[in-house]
Design a protein around this motif. Structure first.
Motif, PDB file in Angstrom:
ATOM      1  N   THR A 135       0.836  -1.238   0.117  1.00 57.45           N
ATOM      2  CA  THR A 135       0.008  -0.040   0.095  1.00 57.45           C
ATOM      3  C   THR A 135       0.879   1.169  -0.103  1.00 57.45           C
ATOM      4  O   THR A 135       0.315   2.169  -0.506  1.00 57.45           O
ATOM      5  N   LEU A 136       1.830   1.182   0.686  1.00 57.82           N
ATOM      6  CA  LEU A 136       2.869   2.396   0.738  1.00 57.82           C
ATOM      7  C   LEU A 136       3.418   2.719  -0.601  1.00 57.82           C
ATOM      8  O   LEU A 136       3.940   3.915  -0.827  1.00 57.82           O
ATOM      9  N   ARG A 137       3.562   1.714  -1.429  1.00 58.09           N
ATOM     10  CA  ARG A 137       3.823   2.041  -2.858  1.00 58.09           C
ATOM     11  C   ARG A 137       2.865   2.478  -3.887  1.00 58.09           C
ATOM     12  O   ARG A 137       3.160   3.032  -4.940  1.00 58.09           O
ATOM     13  N   ALA A 138       1.601   2.666  -3.389  1.00 60.35           N
ATOM     14  CA  ALA A 138       0.473   2.948  -4.291  1.00 60.35           C
ATOM     15  C   ALA A 138       0.752   4.524  -4.614  1.00 60.35           C
ATOM     16  O   ALA A 138       1.287   5.422  -3.954  1.00 60.35           O
ATOM     17  N   ASP A 139      -0.020   4.892  -5.577  1.00 61.29           N
ATOM     18  CA  ASP A 139       0.008   6.393  -6.152  1.00 61.29           C
ATOM     19  C   ASP A 139      -0.493   7.367  -5.296  1.00 61.29           C
ATOM     20  O   ASP A 139       0.081   8.385  -5.168  1.00 61.29           O
ATOM     21  N   TYR A 140      -1.851   7.020  -4.441  1.00 60.78           N
ATOM     22  CA  TYR A 140      -2.174   7.988  -3.618  1.00 60.78           C
ATOM     23  C   TYR A 140      -1.586   8.212  -2.596  1.00 60.78           C
ATOM     24  O   TYR A 140      -1.675   9.223  -1.848  1.00 60.78           O
ATOM     25  N   VAL A 141      -0.578   7.382  -2.252  1.00 56.73           N
ATOM     26  CA  VAL A 141       0.330   7.431  -1.002  1.00 56.73           C
ATOM     27  C   VAL A 141       1.462   8.477  -1.425  1.00 56.73           C
ATOM     28  O   VAL A 141       1.784   9.436  -0.611  1.00 56.73           O
ATOM     29  N   ASP A 142       1.971   8.143  -2.753  1.00 53.68           N
ATOM     30  CA  ASP A 142       3.104   9.167  -3.096  1.00 53.68           C
ATOM     31  C   ASP A 142       2.310  10.487  -3.111  1.00 53.68           C
ATOM     32  O   ASP A 142       3.164  11.431  -2.930  1.00 53.68           O
ATOM     33  N   ALA A 143       1.114  10.692  -3.548  1.00 51.56           N
ATOM     34  CA  ALA A 143       0.424  11.779  -3.716  1.00 51.56           C
ATOM     35  C   ALA A 143       0.298  12.672  -2.350  1.00 51.56           C
ATOM     36  O   ALA A 143       0.522  14.005  -2.328  1.00 51.56           O
ATOM     37  N   ALA A 144       0.188  11.981  -1.479  1.00 48.22           N
ATOM     38  CA  ALA A 144       0.007  12.354   0.027  1.00 48.22           C
ATOM     39  C   ALA A 144       1.458  12.781   0.505  1.00 48.22           C
ATOM     40  O   ALA A 144       1.394  14.031   1.174  1.00 48.22           O
ATOM     41  N   ARG A 145       2.279  12.141   0.170  1.00 53.15           N
ATOM     42  CA  ARG A 145       3.597  12.703   0.433  1.00 53.15           C
ATOM     43  C   ARG A 145       4.023  13.875  -0.046  1.00 53.15           C
ATOM     44  O   ARG A 145       4.752  14.748   0.255  1.00 53.15           O
ATOM     45  N   ALA A 146       3.649  13.853  -1.427  1.00 53.53           N
ATOM     46  CA  ALA A 146       4.022  15.108  -2.231  1.00 53.53           C
ATOM     47  C   ALA A 146       3.253  16.354  -1.731  1.00 53.53           C
ATOM     48  O   ALA A 146       3.676  17.546  -2.094  1.00 53.53           O
ATOM     49  N   GLY A 163      -0.615   6.103   9.053  1.00 56.01           N
ATOM     50  CA  GLY A 163      -1.796   6.193   9.519  1.00 56.01           C
ATOM     51  C   GLY A 163      -3.270   6.254   8.880  1.00 56.01           C
ATOM     52  O   GLY A 163      -4.037   5.545   8.956  1.00 56.01           O
ATOM     53  N   ARG A 164      -3.185   7.469   8.273  1.00 53.80           N
ATOM     54  CA  ARG A 164      -4.498   7.840   7.652  1.00 53.80           C
ATOM     55  C   ARG A 164      -4.826   7.190   6.293  1.00 53.80           C
ATOM     56  O   ARG A 164      -5.750   7.051   5.949  1.00 53.80           O
ATOM     57  N   HIS A 165      -3.799   7.070   5.440  1.00 56.00           N
ATOM     58  CA  HIS A 165      -3.956   6.639   4.066  1.00 56.00           C
ATOM     59  C   HIS A 165      -3.413   5.073   3.727  1.00 56.00           C
ATOM     60  O   HIS A 165      -4.179   4.590   2.920  1.00 56.00           O
ATOM     61  N   ALA A 166      -2.526   4.704   4.368  1.00 55.09           N
ATOM     62  CA  ALA A 166      -2.276   3.474   3.881  1.00 55.09           C
ATOM     63  C   ALA A 166      -2.594   2.372   4.909  1.00 55.09           C
ATOM     64  O   ALA A 166      -2.970   1.166   4.374  1.00 55.09           O
ATOM     65  N   PHE A 167      -2.589   2.446   6.089  1.00 55.06           N
ATOM     66  CA  PHE A 167      -2.746   1.488   7.179  1.00 55.06           C
ATOM     67  C   PHE A 167      -4.250   0.915   7.386  1.00 55.06           C
ATOM     68  O   PHE A 167      -4.246  -0.299   7.259  1.00 55.06           O
ATOM     69  N   ARG A 168      -5.019   1.823   6.942  1.00 53.01           N
ATOM     70  CA  ARG A 168      -6.593   1.295   6.968  1.00 53.01           C
ATOM     71  C   ARG A 168      -6.725   0.336   5.755  1.00 53.01           C
ATOM     72  O   ARG A 168      -7.584  -0.605   6.028  1.00 53.01           O
ATOM     73  N   ASN A 169      -6.196   0.922   4.632  1.00 48.98           N
ATOM     74  CA  ASN A 169      -6.446  -0.049   3.535  1.00 48.98           C
ATOM     75  C   ASN A 169      -5.499  -1.540   3.771  1.00 48.98           C
ATOM     76  O   ASN A 169      -6.119  -2.702   3.134  1.00 48.98           O
ATOM     77  N   ALA A 170      -4.568  -1.474   4.438  1.00 50.78           N
ATOM     78  CA  ALA A 170      -3.708  -2.545   4.722  1.00 50.78           C
ATOM     79  C   ALA A 170      -4.470  -3.644   5.630  1.00 50.78           C
ATOM     80  O   ALA A 170      -4.165  -4.779   5.568  1.00 50.78           O
ATOM     81  N   LEU A 171      -5.479  -3.191   6.436  1.00 48.25           N
ATOM     82  CA  LEU A 171      -6.180  -4.004   7.317  1.00 48.25           C
ATOM     83  C   LEU A 171      -7.153  -4.801   6.462  1.00 48.25           C
ATOM     84  O   LEU A 171      -7.730  -5.699   7.212  1.00 48.25           O
ATOM     85  N   ILE A 172      -7.745  -4.509   5.481  1.00 49.93           N
ATOM     86  CA  ILE A 172      -8.676  -5.228   4.599  1.00 49.93           C
ATOM     87  C   ILE A 172      -8.440  -6.592   4.279  1.00 49.93           C
ATOM     88  O   ILE A 172      -9.331  -7.372   4.729  1.00 49.93           O
ATOM     89  N   PRO A 173      -7.306  -6.865   4.058  1.00 48.62           N
ATOM     90  CA  PRO A 173      -7.216  -8.506   3.796  1.00 48.62           C
ATOM     91  C   PRO A 173      -7.081  -9.282   5.174  1.00 48.62           C
ATOM     92  O   PRO A 173      -7.556 -10.316   5.261  1.00 48.62           O
ATOM     93  N   VAL A 174      -6.750  -8.403   6.207  1.00 46.36           N
ATOM     94  CA  VAL A 174      -6.672  -8.982   7.561  1.00 46.36           C
ATOM     95  C   VAL A 174      -8.235  -9.386   7.739  1.00 46.36           C
ATOM     96  O   VAL A 174      -8.681 -10.771   8.125  1.00 46.36           O
TER      97      VAL A 174
END
Length: 310
Positions: free
Chosen positions: A204-215, A225-236
């Motif tokens: 998830t940290l490699r996704a485009d929307y995460v890069d946009a958040a960093r930019a 916490g806000r952009h990557a972690f929640r989506n990473a929990l979906i497979p769990v």
């Protein structure tokens, strides 16, 4: 299970005369064709009848009597799994390829691969026998169980009964008895959660929307916490249904190790006494429970992740 022999002969063979065994088989309908017995059993399942034990006790009664203790153990084990797996998986992902990441990955593999009864025995040896910090068997002390029998309304969930009883000492005693079996069983799933959270958060940290958040100048903690972690929990959440099945199977050995009076402990007793009908009924019930939980988990995933709805 019926192809290998009838349960009455298996359980009572050699302890009763042949004529009495035949009489019991006739009364139970075990002398009829095997396909006819199978159809009757399947028809009974559709009506909620999971069969009867060798002592003529309904399996549904056994499940209602001992199942609450097993579900309580699984609940505590899931809490341990989340406490262990989710934060450590997040830490390992944000410190990828570091020494701590390697240690956590090895820990996850060992937690998943180690037999649950072995982990339970080690925990009992350290924390119960040597240190004496925690009790090593049962759901509560004998006096506490006697006191909680008089709680009204009685739920058979000891943590709730202890709260209703109104004694903090009883509540602490129940919690102390739950620690070791919950940790032994929870580590099994905690290792799976750790690896899932780690690999999905890295992706998830490699996704485009995460890069946009960093930019946009957001801090690393905010991006994670806000952009990557929640989506990473979906497979769990997605695999939780299968993990519940793993916990229910692991509960058999855990309950035997810690003398936890649940459905798994009773299941092992029926195996020892060769009560095949009881074993078959409990397995069928657990299979139904896993199927229902899997459906519920799929429904929750569809609510959490809008992409699944299409």
């Amino acid at each position: 299970m019926r192809v290998i022999g009838d349960p009455i002969t298996a359980a009572l063979g050699g302890r009763l005369p042949a004529d009495q065994i035949e009489a019991r088989k006739e009364a139970a309908g075990l002398n009829r064709p095997i396909l006819e017995q199978y159809w009757e059993y399947i028809s009974g399942l559709l009506r909620g009848d999971f069969g009867r034990t060798a002592d003529n006790r309904a399996v549904t009664e056994v499940v209602s009597t001992y199942g609450v203790a097993t579900l309580e153990l699984v609940f505590w084990a899931l809490i341990v799994a989340f406490i262990v797996g989710v934060p450590l998986g997040r830490y390992a992902a944000t410190h990828r390829d570091s020494g701590s990441d390697v240690v956590l990955r090895l820990f996850a593999i060992l937690a998943y691969a180690a037999p649950v009864f072995f982990v339970g025995l080690v925990l009992k040896l350290i924390f119960s026998v040597q240190l004496g910090w925690l009790p090593g068997s049962g759901r509560a002390s004998a006096q506490v169980e006697l006191d909680l029998m008089h709680v009204s309304p009685k739920t058979n969930i000891l943590i709730i009964d202890a709260i209703l009883y109104g004694d903090m000492g009883h509540l602490i005693d129940v919690l102390k008895h739950a620690v070791l079996p919950a940790v032994a069983l929870g580590l099994l799933t905690g290792g799976v959660f750790l690896r899932l959270v780690r690999i999905n958060l890295i992706q998830t940290l490699r996704a485009d929307y995460v890069d946009a958040a960093r930019a946009r100048g957001l801090s690393a903690r905010t991006v994670t916490g806000r952009h990557a972690f929640r989506n990473a929990l979906i497979p769990v959440v997605t695999v939780m249904g299968m993990q519940i099945a793993m916990l229910l199977s692991g509960a058999v050995l855990t309950e035997k190790t810690f003398n936890w009076p649940g459905l798994g402990h009773q299941f092992a007793e029926y195996l020892s006494s060769r009560d095949f009908m009881a074993v078959q009924g409990i397995v069928a019930f657990i299979a139904l429970l896993v199927a229902v939980m899997s459906f519920v988990i799929d429904f929750i995933v569809a609510m959490v992740d809008p992409r699944v709805r299409f």
